[in-house]
Motif scaffolding. Structure first.
Motif, mmCIF file in Angstrom:
data_model
loop_
_atom_site.group_PDB
_atom_site.id
_atom_site.type_symbol
_atom_site.label_atom_id
_atom_site.label_comp_id
_atom_site.label_asym_id
_atom_site.label_seq_id
_atom_site.Cartn_x
_atom_site.Cartn_y
_atom_site.Cartn_z
ATOM 1 N N ILE A 31 0.843 -1.198 0.000
ATOM 2 C CA ILE A 31 0.000 0.000 0.000
ATOM 3 C C ILE A 31 0.879 1.249 0.000
ATOM 4 N N GLY A 32 1.934 1.225 0.822
ATOM 5 C CA GLY A 32 2.852 2.369 0.867
ATOM 6 C C GLY A 32 3.445 2.651 -0.498
ATOM 7 N N ILE A 33 3.798 1.596 -1.202
ATOM 8 C CA ILE A 33 4.382 1.764 -2.541
ATOM 9 C C ILE A 33 3.319 2.268 -3.522
ATOM 10 N N ALA A 34 2.114 1.695 -3.416
ATOM 11 C CA ALA A 34 1.036 2.124 -4.315
ATOM 12 C C ALA A 34 0.752 3.614 -4.127
ATOM 13 N N ARG A 35 0.764 4.066 -2.861
ATOM 14 C CA ARG A 35 0.492 5.470 -2.598
ATOM 15 C C ARG A 35 1.581 6.346 -3.228
ATOM 16 N N ALA A 36 2.832 5.868 -3.136
ATOM 17 C CA ALA A 36 3.915 6.656 -3.718
ATOM 18 C C ALA A 36 3.777 6.736 -5.237
ATOM 19 N N LEU A 37 3.162 5.715 -5.829
ATOM 20 C CA LEU A 37 3.034 5.686 -7.288
ATOM 21 C C LEU A 37 1.855 6.503 -7.793
ATOM 22 N N ALA A 38 0.956 6.894 -6.876
ATOM 23 C CA ALA A 38 -0.335 7.441 -7.284
ATOM 24 C C ALA A 38 -0.223 8.567 -8.298
ATOM 25 N N LEU A 39 0.722 9.467 -8.095
ATOM 26 C CA LEU A 39 0.807 10.638 -8.968
ATOM 27 C C LEU A 39 1.770 10.442 -10.138
ATOM 28 N N ARG A 40 2.140 9.202 -10.395
ATOM 29 C CA ARG A 40 3.083 8.871 -11.463
ATOM 30 C C ARG A 40 4.368 9.689 -11.339
ATOM 31 N N PRO A 41 5.078 9.537 -10.200
ATOM 32 C CA PRO A 41 6.284 10.344 -9.974
ATOM 33 C C PRO A 41 7.439 9.873 -10.855
ATOM 34 N N ARG A 42 8.448 10.729 -10.967
ATOM 35 C CA ARG A 42 9.661 10.343 -11.703
ATOM 36 C C ARG A 42 10.677 9.724 -10.771
ATOM 37 N N LEU A 43 10.601 10.119 -9.468
ATOM 38 C CA LEU A 43 11.574 9.622 -8.494
ATOM 39 C C LEU A 43 10.840 9.237 -7.211
ATOM 40 N N ILE A 44 11.127 8.025 -6.710
ATOM 41 C CA ILE A 44 10.579 7.626 -5.419
ATOM 42 C C ILE A 44 11.742 7.452 -4.457
ATOM 43 N N VAL A 45 11.605 8.068 -3.298
ATOM 44 C CA VAL A 45 12.614 7.939 -2.264
ATOM 45 C C VAL A 45 12.153 6.855 -1.306
ATOM 46 N N LEU A 46 12.994 5.865 -1.050
ATOM 47 C CA LEU A 46 12.587 4.762 -0.184
ATOM 48 C C LEU A 46 13.524 4.694 1.013
ATOM 49 N N ASP A 47 12.951 4.834 2.210
ATOM 50 C CA ASP A 47 13.745 4.798 3.431
ATOM 51 C C ASP A 47 13.660 3.388 4.016
ATOM 52 N N GLU A 48 14.708 2.602 3.859
ATOM 53 C CA GLU A 48 14.740 1.222 4.372
ATOM 54 C C GLU A 48 13.457 0.472 3.999
ATOM 55 N N PRO A 49 13.168 0.308 2.704
ATOM 56 C CA PRO A 49 11.837 -0.186 2.319
ATOM 57 C C PRO A 49 11.527 -1.605 2.762
ATOM 58 N N VAL A 50 12.538 -2.437 3.041
ATOM 59 C CA VAL A 50 12.204 -3.818 3.406
ATOM 60 C C VAL A 50 12.714 -4.218 4.784
ATOM 61 N N SER A 51 13.410 -3.318 5.493
ATOM 62 C CA SER A 51 14.073 -3.790 6.710
ATOM 63 C C SER A 51 13.096 -4.082 7.844
ATOM 64 N N ALA A 52 11.868 -3.588 7.767
ATOM 65 C CA ALA A 52 10.905 -3.905 8.829
ATOM 66 C C ALA A 52 10.130 -5.180 8.515
ATOM 67 N N LEU A 53 10.425 -5.806 7.389
ATOM 68 C CA LEU A 53 9.624 -6.956 6.956
ATOM 69 C C LEU A 53 10.354 -8.268 7.211
ATOM 70 N N ASP A 54 9.565 -9.332 7.329
ATOM 71 C CA ASP A 54 10.155 -10.653 7.462
ATOM 72 C C ASP A 54 10.843 -11.066 6.173
ATOM 73 N N VAL A 55 11.863 -11.914 6.338
ATOM 74 C CA VAL A 55 12.662 -12.319 5.184
ATOM 75 C C VAL A 55 11.802 -12.910 4.067
ATOM 76 N N SER A 56 10.823 -13.754 4.457
ATOM 77 C CA SER A 56 10.058 -14.439 3.415
ATOM 78 C C SER A 56 9.204 -13.453 2.619
ATOM 79 N N VAL A 57 8.941 -12.273 3.187
ATOM 80 C CA VAL A 57 8.108 -11.279 2.521
ATOM 81 C C VAL A 57 8.969 -10.260 1.772
ATOM 82 N N GLN A 58 10.167 -9.987 2.372
ATOM 83 C CA GLN A 58 11.116 -9.034 1.785
ATOM 84 C C GLN A 58 11.305 -9.233 0.287
#
Lengths: 279, 650
Positions: free
Chosen positions: B475-502
Motif C-alpha cells: 500500500i505504501g508503494i502504491a500510494r507513492a506511485l499514485a501521482l506517477r512520480p519520476r523519483l521515489i525515495v525509499l527509506d529502508e523499504p524492506v528492513s521492517a519486513l520478514d525475510v520471506s516477505v522481503q
C-alpha cells in the motif's frame, strides 16, 4: 463501490450497545425537553396562586414551588436550556481547543507562540468575574451570548494538551508522508491529526457538557446566567436544594435529569470513541 | 546432563496459541539457534523459559534447568535462578540499563544480587567482566553512565552482567538486531568469548540466518508456534527438508549469487490456523494430507513431503540498462548541521531516470538526513539540490507543490506510515486529492494502483490494521506511485519486513521500475538487500560519501577500506563459509558526527591506516580525502574517498 469511512463508523456505532443506549437516552431527553411542555396546561411562566409548595398531585404532576410555579413545567424548561447550553458549549469549546491546539502544535514557530500567548492570557483572566460582568451588561441577548462566554473560558487547558499531543504526532511517518505528498496544512490537521486525537477530544467534550451545565447553574445561583422567571436545571436545583429534606419534589426531578444528561453524554461519547477507534 | 531441557512447551494468550508444543535440549557449551519470523513464537519460547511472560499467558509443559523443573515455580523461586543459573540478553540494550547508575555499579549489583560478596570484591569482579567482554579501559568505563556508552558497548555490558555468575544457560533474544553491522560482528565475537569463559549453553533466538550460521551448533526452525525443522547447522543450511526452511534460505538476500525468491503469502494469524499444516497455504509441495492433518516433528522436519533444496536461480542475464542521460536529481555539496552536529557534511551524487541509487551506511552516517533534506524541497543550509532541472532553493510555492508530484516517498515501517484511521481507499486517494484530481478519476486510479502492487480491489475498503506487513508496504508503494512520480525515495523499504516477505517487495520494486521507468533513491543499511535492489550504491561514513559506483564495481572491487569492512561484517547464511572466513573487524564504534576528526574521518578505525608508513599516515591525519576515480582495476564509474585505496584492489 467502496463503503465510505462514515458508514463504517456508523455500522460499528450501531453494534455498540452502550453507545446506542447513550444516544437513545439523549434522544429521549430531547423529546422530553421539547415535547414535554405540550402535556401540561401549565407553562413555565405561570403562577398558580392556589397552590404554594404543594407536593405532587394530579393538577401539578411534580408539585409546585413556594411561589406557586409548576415544578414539572419548570424542570422541563430547565432541561431544554441546560441541554442546549451543555451540548453547544461542549462542542464549541472542544472544537476551539482542537483547532487552536492542533494548528499551534503542527505549524510551530510564530503561530505557536501567538496562539499559546492567547491561551495563557485566557487562563489568567478571572473567568467567573468576566462572565458575570459581561452577562450582566449583555442582559437580554439570550442564551447565545452565555454559550459563547462559557465556551470561551473552557477551552484553554485542552488546547494546551492538544498542542502537546500534536507535537508528538507531527513527527509520525504518516504525517510526514502526507506533507511530502503535498497535502496542505489544514488538510493534515483535519484529516490526520484531529482524527487521531479523537479519543481525547471526545472525552474532553463529554466532560465539558457537565462542566458547562454546572458552571451555568453556579452563575445562575449568583444571579447571572439564566435569570428567573426563565429556568435551567441549575436554577431549579439551586432553588430547591435548600428544602431537599422537607420538599424533595422541588429538586429530585431536576437533579435526576442532570444525572441522566451527563450519563447519556458519557455513554454516547464512549460509543463514538470506540467506533472511531476500531479502525 | 543437559543444561536446559524443554518438553512440550505450550503457551496460550487467552484463546490464542503462541507456542504449540516445543521441545529441545541444550548441552553445556552448546549453542542452539532458534530461528523464525515474527509471530513464529520464538521470543515467547525464550520468555517462557525465563518465566517472564505476563500473568495472562497460560504456560504448560516442562522447562528443566540442570534437571530441576522451573515451570510452575513462584516468582521468588525463579528469581533465585534467574541471573545466576539462567541469564538473558535482550535485543535493546538501551532500555536494559538504568540511566541513573554507573555501569560498574550496575554490574556489581548483578554480581551481588545472589549474595556472598563484599562491595569491593563485586566492583573488582565488575572490572574483570568488563575486561572479558572487551570494553577498553575497564576502570574508567565502570565509572561512566549508560548514556556515555554506544549501543554496542551497552550490549557488551549486558553480556558482562549475563555471565557474572557463570550461568548454565544464556538466552540471547535477537542480541545484535539493534546494532550496526560492524558492531554486530564485534558483539558476536564477544558472545563466543563468553561461551568459552563460562561453558554456558546458549539459546540464540534470532531471525537472522547469517548470525545463526556463524554461531549455532544446532538449529531449530519455528513456524506458527511449532518447530518445523531441527538439525545441526550443517544439516539445516545444506540439507534442509521442510519446504519452509528451504524457502527461507532461498528468500535470504546474499552478497553473491542469484536474487532472493519470495515465499508466497504470509504466515497465518495465530488465532486462525488452518486445520492441517500451517505452512500448507504457502507451500508449493502441498498434497492432500497437508490440508487435513498437521505433521509432527519426526527426526528432522515436520512435513508430509520433505524436499531437497533447489539451486538458487542464477543471476539475471545481466542486461544492465545503459544509463540514461536524463538527470532526475542532482545533489551538490549538501550540508546539514543540527547545532554543533554536522549530520551531512558535503555530499554529491546524482540519480538518473529509471535507475536506482542506494545510500548505505551505519546509523549516524547522515543517510536519512540527506533524504529528509531532499524531500523538504527547500533551500539547504549549504549546497544545491536540483530536482528535474529546477533548483529547489528558489522555488515559488506553487512550483514546489507541482514538483511534489514527481517526488514521492516510501517509509521503512509501513505500519507507522499509514494513518491507522483511514481506509486503504482514502490513503491511496490522498495524494490524488491533494493535487486536485477529480473524484471519479480518483476511484478509478485507486483500483488501478491496487492492481499495480498485486492486491485485490476489495482491499480498498479495509483499514491498515487488518493487513500484514508485506501488504501494508505494498500500500505504501502504491500510494507513492499514485501521482506517477519520476523519483521515489525509499527509506529502508524492506528492513521492517520478514525475510520471506522481503523478497516479494524487492521483486515488486524491480518490476515497477522496469514497467514505469521510475527512478529510486534508497536508503538502507543492509548491503545484501541493496545488492539486489540498486544499480548504483554510495557508501556513507560520518556525513560524507566514502565510495560510490555501480553495484558490480563496489561489491566486486571495493576500493574503500570501510566498504571492505562493511562487506566482510555481514553474516552469510552458510555455516562453513561463515566460520571459515576471516573478518575485517573494525575497532570501536562509528563515532558520533559531533566529533568528526580533521583529515580522513575514518582513520581512527581504518585497518589500512595502521599498515601505512609514518609519512603516509601523516597525510591521512592532515588532508581530508576527496572523491576521486578509483583507478585501475576498479569499475569505470567508481569513485573513492581514500588516499591509499590502490593498495586494496588487485
Amino acid at each position: 463501490m467502496i463503503p465510505s469511512r462514515g458508514s463504517a463508523v456508523a455500522r460499528r456505532m450501531v453494534r455498540d450497545r452502550s453507545g446506542v443506549s447513550g444516544f437513545a437516552l439523549l434522544a429521549l431527553l430531547f423529546l422530553l425537553a421539547f415535547a414535554g411542555p405540550l402535556f401540561t396546561r401549565w407553562s413555565w411562566a405561570d403562577t398558580d396562586f392556589t397552590a404554594f409548595r404543594d407536593p405532587p398531585s394530579a393538577a401539578h404532576w411534580l408539585g409546585t414551588t413556594p411561589s406557586g410555579r409548576d415544578v414539572y413545567a419548570l424542570t422541563v424548561r430547565g432541561l431544554q436550556k441546560s441541554l442546549l447550553i451543555g451540548l453547544t458549549v461542549a462542542t464549541v469549546s472542544t472544537g476551539l481547543a482542537a483547532v487552536v491546539g492542533a494548528f499551534a502544535g503542527y505549524l510551530g514557530g510564530r503561530t505557536d507562540r501567538i496562539l499559546m500567548a492567547l491561551v495563557d492570557l485566557f487562563l489568567v483572566l478571572p473567568a467567573f468575574l468576566v462572565i458575570a460582568v459581561l452577562s450582566q451588561s449583555a442582559r437580554g441577548h439570550g442564551t447565545l451570548l452565555l454559550v459563547v462566554l462559557l465556551a470561551g473560558f473552557l477551552w484553554m487547558v485542552t488546547a494546551r494538551v492538544v498542542r502537546g499531543m500534536t507535537r508528538s504526532l507531527r513527527g509520525r511517518e504518516y504525517v510526514l508522508a502526507a506533507r511530502f505528498m503535498g497535502v496542505s496544512a489544514p488538510r493534515i490537521v483535519f484529516r490526520h491529526l484531529l482524527p487521531n486525537l479523537a479519543s481525547l477530544l471526545i472525552i474532553d467534550a463529554t466532560l465539558n457538557v457537565s462542566a458547562a451545565i454546572i458552571a451555568e447553574s453556579a452563575l445562575s445561583y449568583f444571579g447571572f446566567g439564566v435569570q428567573p422567571p426563565d429556568s435551567s436545571l441549575g436554577t431549579v436545583i439551586a432553588a430547591g436544594s435548600g428544602a431537599a429534606t422537607t420538599a424533595p419534589w422541588l429538586f429530585v426531578p431536576a437533579a435526576s435529569l442532570l444525572v441522566c444528561v451527563v450519563l447519556a453524554v458519557n455513554l454516547a461519547g464512549d460509543g463514538l470513541r470506540d467506533a472511531l477507534d476500531a479502525s | 546432563m543437559n543444561a536446559l531441557e524443554v518438553g512440550d512447551l505450550r503457551v496460550r494468550f487467552g484463546e490464542v496459541p503462541a507456542v504449540r508444543g516445543v521441545g529441545f535440549a541444550v548441552a553445556p557449551g552448546e549453542v542452539l539457534g532458534l530461528v523464525g519470523e515474527s509471530g513464529s513464537g520464538k521470543s515467547v519460547t525464550g520468555l517462557a523459559v525465563m518465566g517472564l511472560l505476563p500473568a495472562r499467558a497460560t504456560v504448560t509443559g516442562s522447562v528443566r534447568l540442570r534437571g530441576a523443573e522451573l515451570l510452575g515455580g513462584t516468582d521468588r523461586e525463579l528469581s533465585r535462578v534467574r541471573g545466576r543459573d539462567l541469564a538473558m540478553i535482550f535485543q535493546d540494550p538501551q532500555s536494559a540499563l538504568t540511566p541513573v547508575h554507573r555501569i560498574g555499579d550496575q554490574i556489581a549489583e548483578a554480581v551481588r544480587a545472589h549474595g556472598g560478596t563484599t562491595r569491593s570484591r563485586a566492583w573488582r569482579r565488575a572490572l574483570d567482566l568488563l575486561d572479558l567482554v572487551g570494553v577498553p579501559d575497564a576502570a574508567r568505563a565502570a565509572r561512566a553512565y549508560p548514556h556515555q556508552f554506544s549501543g554496542g558497548m551497552r550490549q557488551r555490558v549486558m553480556i558482562a552482567m549475563a555471565v557474572a555468575h557463570d550461568p548454565a544457560v544464556i538466552i540471547a533474544d535477537e542480541p545484535t538486531t539493534a546494532l550496526d553491522v560492524t558492531v554486530q560482528a564485534q558483539v558476536l565475537e564477544v558472545l563466543k568469548t563468553a561461551r568459552q569463559a563460562t561453558g554456558a549453553a546458549i539459546l540464540m533466538i534470532t531471525h537472522d540466518l547469517g548470525v545463526v550460521a556463524g554461531l549455532a551448533d544446532r538449529v531449530l526452525v519455528m513456524y506458527a508456534g511449532r518447530v518445523v525443522e531441527s538439525g545441526t547447522a550443517e544439516e539445516v543450511f545444506y540439507r534442509p527438508r521442510m519446504p519452509y526452511t528451504i524457502g527461507l534460505l532461498a528468500a535470504t538476500p546474499l552478497l553473491d549469487g542469484g536474487p532472493p525468491v519470495p515465499i508466497p503469502g504470509g504466515p497465518p494469524p495465530s488465532g486462525a490456523l488452518p486445520p492441517g499444516c500451517p505452512f500448507e497455504p504457502r507451500c508449493r509441495y502441498a498434497s492432500a494430507p497437508c490440508r487435513t492433518t498437521e505433521p509432527s516433528l519426526t527426526e528432522r522436519a515436520a512435513c508430509h513431503n520433505p524436499q531437497r533444496p533447489q539451486p538458487r536461480p542464477a543471476e539475471g542475464p545481466g542486461v544492465r540498462r545503459t544509463r540514461s542521460a536524463d538527470v532526475i536529481l542532482q545533489v551538490t555539496g549538501l550540508r546539514r548541521a543540527y547545532g554543533a552536529v554536522q549530520a551531512v557534511d558535503g555530499v554529491d551524487f546524482e540519480v538518473r531516470a529509471g535507475e536506482t541509487l542506494a545510500l548505505v551506511g551505519e546509523s549516524g552516517c547522515g543517510k536519512t538526513t540527506t533524504l529528509m533534506e531532499i524531500l523538504a524541497l527547500a533551500a539547504p543550509q549549504a549546497g544545491r539540490i536540483v530536482v528535474l532541472g529546477r533548483d529547489v532553493s528558489a522555488l515559488p510555492r506553487q512550483a514546489r507543490q507541482e514538483l511534489r508530484r514527481d517526488l514521492q516517498i516510501v517509509f521503512q515501517d509501513p505500519a507507522a506510515a499509514l494513518d491507522p484511521r483511514m481506509r486503504i481507499a482514502d490513503l491511496l486517494a490522498e495524494p490524488l486529492r491533494a493535487h486536485g484530481v477529480a473524484e471519479p478519476e480518483v476511484e478509478r486510479r485507486v483500483c488501478e494502483l491496487l492492481g499495480l502492487v498485486g492486491l485485490d480491489p476489495d482491499f480498498a475498503g479495509r483499514f491498515p490494521r487488518g493487513l500484514s506487513g508485506g501488504q501494508r508496504q505494498r500500500i505504501g508503494i502504491a500510494r507513492a506511485l499514485a501521482l506517477r512520480p519520476r523519483l521515489i525515495v525509499l527509506d529502508e523499504p524492506v528492513s521492517a519486513l520478514d525475510v520471506s516477505v522481503q523478497a516479494g517487495i524487492m521483486d515488486l520494486l524491480a518490476t515497477l521500475q522496469l514497467n514505469l521507468g521510475v527512478a529510486y533513491l534508497i536508503v538502507a543499511h543492509d548491503l545484501a538487500v541493496v545488492r539486489h535492489l540498486a544499480d548504483r550504491v554510495a557508501v556513507m561514513y560520518l556525513g560524507r560519501i566514502a565510495e560510490i559506483g555501480s553495484v558490480e564495481a563496489v561489491y566486486g572491487t571495493p576500493a574503500h577500506p570501510y566498504t571492505r569492512a562493511l562487506l566482510s561484517a555481514i553474516p552469510v547464511p552458510d555455516p562453513r563459509l561463515e566460520r571459515g572466513r576471516s573478518r575485517v573487524l573494525l575497532p570501536g564504534d562509528p563515532p558520533g558526527p559531533a566529533r568528526a576528526p580533521a583529515g580522513c574521518r575514518f582513520r581512527a578505525r581504518c585497518p589500512l591506516h595502521t599498515e601505512l608508513g609514518a609519512a603516509d599516515r601523516e597525510r591521512c591525519a592532515a588532508e581530508e580525502p576527496r572523491l576521486r576515480p578509483a583507478g585501475a582495476g576498479a569499475g569505470a564509474d567508481q569513485s573513492v574517498a581514500c588516499h591509499y585505496s590502490e593498495g586494496l584492489i588487485r
